[in-house]
Scaffold this motif. Structure first.
Motif, short mmCIF file in Angstrom:
data_model
loop_
_atom_site.label_atom_id
_atom_site.label_comp_id
_atom_site.label_asym_id
_atom_site.label_seq_id
_atom_site.Cartn_x
_atom_site.Cartn_y
_atom_site.Cartn_z
N ALA A 70 0.84 -1.20 0.00
CA ALA A 70 0.00 0.00 0.00
C ALA A 70 0.88 1.24 0.00
N GLY A 71 0.41 2.29 -0.66
CA GLY A 71 1.08 3.58 -0.62
C GLY A 71 0.63 4.36 0.58
N LEU A 72 1.57 4.73 1.44
CA LEU A 72 1.25 5.39 2.71
C LEU A 72 2.06 6.67 2.83
N PHE A 73 1.37 7.79 2.98
CA PHE A 73 2.01 9.08 3.28
C PHE A 73 1.75 9.36 4.75
N LEU A 74 2.80 9.34 5.55
CA LEU A 74 2.69 9.47 7.00
C LEU A 74 3.25 10.82 7.43
N GLY A 75 2.40 11.68 7.96
CA GLY A 75 2.81 13.00 8.43
C GLY A 75 3.02 13.00 9.94
N VAL A 76 4.22 13.34 10.37
CA VAL A 76 4.56 13.43 11.79
C VAL A 76 4.38 14.88 12.22
N PHE A 77 3.43 15.14 13.09
CA PHE A 77 3.18 16.51 13.56
C PHE A 77 4.30 16.94 14.49
N SER A 78 4.94 18.04 14.14
CA SER A 78 6.08 18.53 14.89
C SER A 78 5.97 20.04 15.04
N THR A 79 6.92 20.63 15.74
CA THR A 79 6.99 22.07 15.93
C THR A 79 8.38 22.55 15.56
N ASP A 80 8.54 23.86 15.45
CA ASP A 80 9.83 24.39 15.00
C ASP A 80 10.96 24.10 15.98
N SER A 81 10.66 23.99 17.27
CA SER A 81 11.70 23.80 18.27
C SER A 81 12.01 22.33 18.56
#
Length: 713
Positions: free
Chosen positions: A235-246
């Protein structure tokens, strides 16, 4: 004679000195000495004479008295307002209206009309009310301070402050306990034993009561993983890891561990050479960086090429998730299938959308890097799933992709490998029930015929309280993501707790009843040091097998002792006859509501990591009871035994990793453990030892060298 009469008439009237010694009440009392009041004087209305201090009537009367040859005595200073009000009768003669208002009323500056500088007509009343409240507070404080029990000495003051502090802390803890919905640990052992039997949305079925145990099925679905897993296209999976600038340190930990490690991408044992996760892309998602961080983020983007900056301020529950899925609907791409496979890839309505291949990130698949190095890389395509994960979660990519792969090929609302009896099978019924795009948009080229199944509708994650998928990790199929980006109603529901809002979006979908709510409650949990209701030790398939045997044995014994066994076998376990025992929530590592402490103080770092594994001998050691750390370490299970000689089938996500040390502990437990322990190596021949476990990169081979040196030739 005339002079005598003049003196007599003059003496008959009281003098000014006599008036001075008469009070107002004495002047008007009905006594013989009181001066008679003429009717003419009483009937007149008096007005104050500001020049002489007496009324105008008195002035006219006394001025009319004949004085002949001498100046009359000054008139007595009678109070005109008392005189007129006492003797005049308003019924005798109507009083003419005053020309300048009520002359009998003394007007002041404050009694006048509202001045131009007073903006509110109620400001004076408000000031009086505020002043009254302030005076009341001061009065109450004064009473308290002057009370005999009020502390006045330094020691008593300190003691009183301590009591107030204890009271405040106790009240805070009480409120936290009352408002906290999670007061008991969850029966995770039952979650790992009883599989999900229906994938219908909770609003389209009877919600499960607490503790949310699935009904005991008459027939269990096939075990995971199926034997043909590696023959199914990935399967094609685009996984976004929520992060911050610091959060640079956490991003670096993710880049160097689960985003790129071979044991995360390949799986256990020899792995699959990264073929399964060759279409899995990991990117960091953040809002607009703060001033002072812009150059750092831009430098990091140029270095790693794995950061997406959304066109919104950085936030958690103010629309970041909606902005992410909206961005993904336009800009998310994953590599195509680079290798031939026996089962053809399904053809969905988005399968032909393509974009030129970008420069891969350092932690992308090595197959994508090989294509990039060739100079003519194949175009990237739309992902089958778009996932969102928090940066305090540790993800095993091969485990996640294998679950998504089965969801991509599952039918209807039943588990993969079983027939969906509730959904009719047939091209016409599938087109009428599942299609959200006209048939003309589906690719119908003779070389690649469309699949019977239309675009999947999947909402995958950890189902919390039958309401929403937990925010640490959830995935949406592409069709849902595309609909979210275009629906105006969803845009109006972007604010709020992001995981709960996503569940609300699913209810607004035009085919909400057909969405598969795929829940994974066994292999998603919190770090054992977290102390939450979702916390327990690191799980591996071998221990879950033992847990299943224990739970099913308990159910079987309970059914034998119950006269209603037939009813129990078809209904939920949550019945008055078979309540879930507390032991189903037990953990050999952590205890709910208690801060984690390692079993023994004198332990090496590797032993402390092993003690975090659920069911391990090291986790059962206790001070004063069992302290044989050498035996526990020697007889631990290796990765091959823990994964039961399978590539996948274990932990997907470990959440609530709040410290970097916890993150490194998790990485060591899942990525750096030996394939075989010392005791296991002793029973394996030298030829077998050389063929196992050495294909995994970054694996410590010291144990193999020691075992080879100590084993007989």
């Amino acid at each position: 004679m005339g002079l005598r009469n003049l003196f007599a008439s003059y003496g008959s009237q009281p003098s000014g000195e006599e008036y001075e010694f008469l009070s107002g009440s004495e002047l008007y009392e009905d006594t013989p000495n009181a001066m008679p009041v003429p009717e003419e004087r009483a009937s007149r209305t008096t007005y104050p004479d500001t020049t002489r201090g007496r009324s105008s009537t008195e002035s006219s009367i006394y001025s009319a008295t004949p004085t002949l040859s001498r100046v009359p005595s000054p008139s007595p200073p009678l109070p005109s307002h008392r005189f007129s009000s006492s003797v005049s009768d308003p019924d005798d003669e109507p009083t003419p209206p005053p020309l300048l208002g009520s002359l009998g009323t003394h007007t002041t500056f404050r009694d006048g009309s509202r001045s131009w500088w007073i903006f509110s007509p109620h400001s004076r009343r408000r000031r009086k009310r505020d002043g009254r409240i302030w005076r009341t507070l001061k009065k109450g404080a004064r009473i308290i301070v002057r009370h005999p029990l009020f502390p006045q000495q330094p020691i008593t003051i300190i003691f009183a402050l301590l009591l107030l502090t204890v009271f405040a802390i106790s009240l805070t803890l009480l409120l936290m306990y009352i408002l906290n919905p999670d007061k008991e640990p969850l029966p995770w052992q039952a979650y790992c034993t009883i599989p999900q039997t229906t994938y219908r949305p909770p609003s389209h079925r009877t919600p499960l009561p607490y503790p949310y145990l699935n009904p005991l099925p008459e027939e269990f679905p096939p075990n995971f993983p199926p034997d043909n897993l590696d023959s199914i296209p990935p399967a094609g999976l685009f996984l976004g890891v929520f992060s911050t600038d610091s959060a640079l340190e956490r991003r670096m930990l993710i880049r160097t561990t689960w985003a790129t490690h071979p044991r995360s991408r390949n799986g256990a044992g020899a792995g699959d050479d990264g073929r399964g996760t060759s279409r899995t892309v990991v990117r960091f998602i953040m809002g607009q960086p703060r001033k002072g961080w812009e150059r750092r983020i831009q430098t990091e983007i140029e270095m790693y090429n794995d950061i997406v900056v959304l066109p919104c301020p950085e936030n958690m529950n103010s629309g970041k998730s909606y902005a992410y899925f909206t961005w993904a609907a336009q800009n998310a791409w994953v590599p195509p299938v680079y290798f031939d496979i026996s089962t053809p890839a399904p053809n969905f309505t988005y399968s032909e959308q393509a974009s030129p291949a970008p420069r891969p990130a350092p932690h992308d698949s090595h197959l994508a890097w090989e294509q990039h190095a060739s100079g003519h890389p194949r175009p990237w395509v739309r992902p089958d799933f778009v996932g969102k994960v928090d940066d305090d979660a540790f993800v095993m990519l091969a485990e996640l992709e294998s679950r998504m792969r089965l969801e991509l090929h599952a039918k209807g609302q039943s588990p993969y490998g079983t027939r969906d009896v509730a959904t009719p099978i047939g091209l016409d019924s599938l087109n009428s029930e599942f299609s959200i795009i006209p048939k003309s948009d589906v690719d119908s080229t003779p070389t690649r015929a469309p699949s019977l199944a239309q675009d999947p509708l999947v909402y995958w994650g950890y189902l919390v309280k039958e309401r929403f998928m937990a925010g640490e990790l959830y995935g949406l199929s592409w069709s849902i993501v595309d609909w979210i980006s275009r629906d105006p109603t969803v845009k109006g529901l972007a604010q709020g707790a992001e995981d709960k809002q996503t569940a609300k979006w699913m209810a607004l979908h035009p085919q909400a009843g057909q969405i598969r709510w795929a829940s994974e409650r066994c292999w998603i949990y919190d770090h054992p040091r977290g102390g939450t209701v979702y916390s327990h030790g690191f799980l591996f398939p071998s221990h879950v097998t033992r847990v299943k045997q224990s739970v099913l044995s308990y159910i079987e014994n309970a059914m034998k002792n119950n006269s209603r066994t037939a009813t129990v076998s078809q209904n939920s376990l949550v019945t008055p006859t078979i309540p879930p025992p507390p032991s189903w929530a037990d953990s050999s590592v952590s205890t709910f509501g208690t801060q984690y402490q390692q079993p023994l103080q004198d332990m090496t770092f590797a032993e402390t990591v092993e003690a975090l594994v659920e069911g391990s001998d090291m986790s059962r050691l206790r001070e004063g009871i069992s302290t044989k750390t050498d035996d526990a370490w020697r007889h631990r299970e290796g990765r091959s035994k823990r994964y039961e000689n399978r590539r996948v089938g274990g932990t997907i996500v470990v959440h609530f990793i709040k410290k970097h040390m916890w993150f490194l502990e998790t990485a060591l437990a899942f990525l750096e453990a030996d394939d075989y322990s010392e005791s296991e190596l002793e029973v394996i021949s030298s030829d077998q030892m050389l063929n196992v476990g050495l294909s995994a990169v970054w694996t410590d081979t010291t144990a193999f060298k020691q075992a080879s040196a100590g084993s007989p030739s």
